[in-house]
Enzyme design. Structure first.
Site, mmCIF file in Angstrom:
data_model
loop_
_atom_site.group_PDB
_atom_site.id
_atom_site.type_symbol
_atom_site.label_atom_id
_atom_site.label_comp_id
_atom_site.label_asym_id
_atom_site.label_seq_id
_atom_site.Cartn_x
_atom_site.Cartn_y
_atom_site.Cartn_z
ATOM 1 N N HIS A 168 32.545 -6.181 27.420
ATOM 2 C CA HIS A 168 31.079 -5.733 27.884
ATOM 3 C C HIS A 168 30.501 -4.029 27.600
ATOM 4 O O HIS A 168 29.683 -3.953 28.919
ATOM 5 C CB HIS A 168 31.438 -5.382 29.256
ATOM 6 C CG HIS A 168 31.920 -7.683 29.421
ATOM 7 N ND1 HIS A 168 31.625 -8.241 29.911
ATOM 8 C CD2 HIS A 168 33.650 -7.700 29.614
ATOM 9 C CE1 HIS A 168 32.149 -9.296 29.721
ATOM 10 N NE2 HIS A 168 33.097 -9.058 29.947
ATOM 11 N N SER A 289 15.652 16.820 13.061
ATOM 12 C CA SER A 289 14.037 16.973 13.722
ATOM 13 C C SER A 289 13.127 17.990 13.904
ATOM 14 O O SER A 289 13.852 19.220 12.913
ATOM 15 C CB SER A 289 14.345 16.553 15.189
ATOM 16 O OG SER A 289 13.181 16.739 16.189
ATOM 17 N N LYS A 295 19.053 18.887 16.616
ATOM 18 C CA LYS A 295 19.284 17.593 16.210
ATOM 19 C C LYS A 295 19.983 17.489 14.982
ATOM 20 O O LYS A 295 19.915 17.666 14.705
ATOM 21 C CB LYS A 295 18.155 16.230 16.811
ATOM 22 C CG LYS A 295 17.358 16.343 17.840
ATOM 23 C CD LYS A 295 17.824 15.823 18.372
ATOM 24 C CE LYS A 295 18.273 14.590 18.772
ATOM 25 N NZ LYS A 295 16.791 13.271 18.706
ATOM 26 N N GLU A 302 22.148 4.492 11.565
ATOM 27 C CA GLU A 302 19.886 3.611 12.427
ATOM 28 C C GLU A 302 19.377 3.234 11.389
ATOM 29 O O GLU A 302 19.085 1.689 11.541
ATOM 30 C CB GLU A 302 19.159 4.535 12.564
ATOM 31 C CG GLU A 302 19.751 5.642 13.441
ATOM 32 C CD GLU A 302 19.206 6.339 13.866
ATOM 33 O OE1 GLU A 302 17.746 6.224 15.571
ATOM 34 O OE2 GLU A 302 19.046 7.640 14.183
#
Ligand code: ARG
Length: 477
Positions: A168, A289, A295, A302
């Site tokens: 979970h 970024s 970043k 992704e």
């Protein structure tokens, strides 16, 4: 006018060169040509088209349908086209079959027109697609094996590196990083197994089926099937030119592989974020970024996750195309190739990227081990311990629940429990129980088959390595 490729092609239309047109008095419009063109995507299997044609030409010669000299001339010409590469093909044609015949005509002259004897583009394209899939699956087998090899090595290397195990998405029980990585080994094993089944299923030859109903020429379909590495010719010419179910299987396989790569990617995204901090991805697989200098984004993970959507849609696309089609070639099936090429490319690139990300991953072992502490993830060990003393497991579960509540009240963790605090919370629990609440011990005691304990994970890795070293992909047993 004659619709044979070669001599008359230039006279057929002022626009695109075609393999047909003898019975046509008007030319097609530019829009019709463009709408029907598949040359760009077809280039993905230009080599397979040549290989199929070589086998066909050899068979035509051997059967005396064309002379041996003509057969040799055609084969030499096709080999020349193969050597010189696709840059020499004319792209202002409908498809790759036409492009190759046009080029062959340029190289060997009118004899090129004999290649298409006893063949149609319908069996030709079905053959090309099966050969393409055959070759792509060989690459996929190899990529899967390589990624599995990496998982095995890292599984071995990190077999005792503690990390939280989740259900979970909540901390559940301590496991090890090696145990976690090995779970991915097995999903890849299943994909390899599926891919092998598909390889076999699709490995039958449509060539010689002609348009839908075979030919009156004395062709030898066994000869072409065996030269091309197929198991046998497909028994029905009508089925051979109509069937695309093996491509749906291929798209389904690609979808399944992408789903698992997407799930692995999701873990990478989570684990590499500061909240988890389990993993640092190498600069070589991350991006920055344009505004936030700090970043380091897991874009590749992704994108694998994101592109899985399209891989799944590719199956639906072809299934939807196929569901209304009666037997016999239908032009709709030209639409089988863009999703196929797209899914195969995605799968290959995504496996490679997953390999790169994991190979260069810097696992933060201290951070992972530290996060196992204080999370009550050894509560099951405590309950197991009580059950092993004869208390029914249900009751043991109750008692440990009470201890967890007690710890929360005292604002301490299970590992902080002392003989006194334990006696206060649950006097029925013997002090020996304290020996089972350290996470290291928790993993060490779980030695059941498939568990992360030291002997069990050794056995699992040895089992996996045996399968990995064997040729192909055997099932788990
Ligand atoms: N581009 C076509 C396809 O992929 C080739 C076969 C064309 N056959 C035909 N009868 N028009 O299906």
């Amino acid at each position: 006018m004659c619709n044979e490729i070669g001599e008359t092609l230039d006279n057929i239309t002022p626009g695109m060169k075609k393999q047909w047109g003898g019975a046509f008095t008007e030319t097609t419009s530019e829009l019709v040509d463009r709408f029907g063109q598949s040359i760009e995507t077809d280039l993905n299997f230009w080599q397979e088209d040549i290989i199929g044609s070589v086998a066909h030409a050899r068979m035509l010669g051997a059967q005396g349908i064309i002379t041996e000299e003509e057969s040799k001339l055609i084969i030499d010409g096709l080999e020349k086209i193969h050597e010189e590469g696709p840059e020499f093909l004319h792209l202002d044609v409908e498809d790759v079959h036409t492009a190759i015949e046009v080029r062959l005509h340029e190289i060997i002259g009118p004899t090129a027109g004999k290649l298409h004897t006893a063949r149609s583009r319908n069996d030709q394209v079905a053959t090309d697609t099966r050969l393409y899939l055959h070759n792509e699956l060989l690459v996929v087998f190899d990529l899967i094996k390589k990624l599995q090899g990496l998982l095995l090595d890292q599984g071995e290397m990190y077999k005792s590196a503690l990390m939280p195990g989740y259900t979970h998405q909540q901390r559940a029980q301590p496991i090890t990083l090696g145990f976690h990585l090995m779970a991915h080994f097995w999903s890849l094993q299943r994909h390899g197994w599926r891919a092998e089944r598909l390889f076999e299923l699709a490995n039958y030859c449509p060539l010689g089926s002609a348009a839908l109903a075979g030919t009156s020429f004395p062709i030898d379909r066994h000869a072409t099937a065996s030269e091309l590495g197929f198991i046998a010719p497909i028994p029905s010419a009508l089925d051979a030119t109509s069937d695309r179910s093996y491509l749906l299987d291929a798209l389904h396989l690609c979808g399944l592989i992408m789903i698992d790569l997407s799930r692995m990617s999701q873990e990478i995204v989570l684990f590499s974020g500061r909240e988890f901090g389990f993993l640092k991805l190498s600069d070589s697989v991350t991006t920055g970024s344009s505004i936030m200098p700090q970043k380091r984004n897991p874009d590749m993970a992704e994108l694998i996750r994101g592109r899985t959507g399209r891989a799944l849609a590719n199956w639906t696309t072809l299934a939807t195309t196929m569901k209304g089609l009666p037997l016999g070639y239908n032009r709709d099936t030209q639409e089988d190739k863009p999703p196929l090429f797209d899914s195969m490319r995605k799968v290959k690139d995504s496996i490679k990227l997953m390999h790169l990300m994991l190979e260069s991953a810097d696992w933060q072992l201290d951070r992972m081990a530290a996060s196992v502490r204080g999370d009550f993830s050894t509560a099951t060990d405590l309950a197991d311990y009580l059950a092993s003393t004869g208390i029914p497991f249900r009751q043991a579960h109750e008692i440990v629940g009470k201890i967890v509540v007690g710890c929360n009240r005292l604002n301490c963790t299970l590992e902080d429990l002392t003989e006194e605090t334990l006696a206060e919370m649950a006097p029925e629990v013997p002090v020996e129980a304290l020996s089972v609440i350290q996470p290291e011990g928790s993993v060490k005691r779980r030695e059941s088959l498939g568990a992360p304990g030291p002997k069990a994970i050794e056995a699992q890795i040895a089992h996996a390595r045996r399968l990995w070293e064997a040729e192909g992909f055997h099932t788990i047993a």
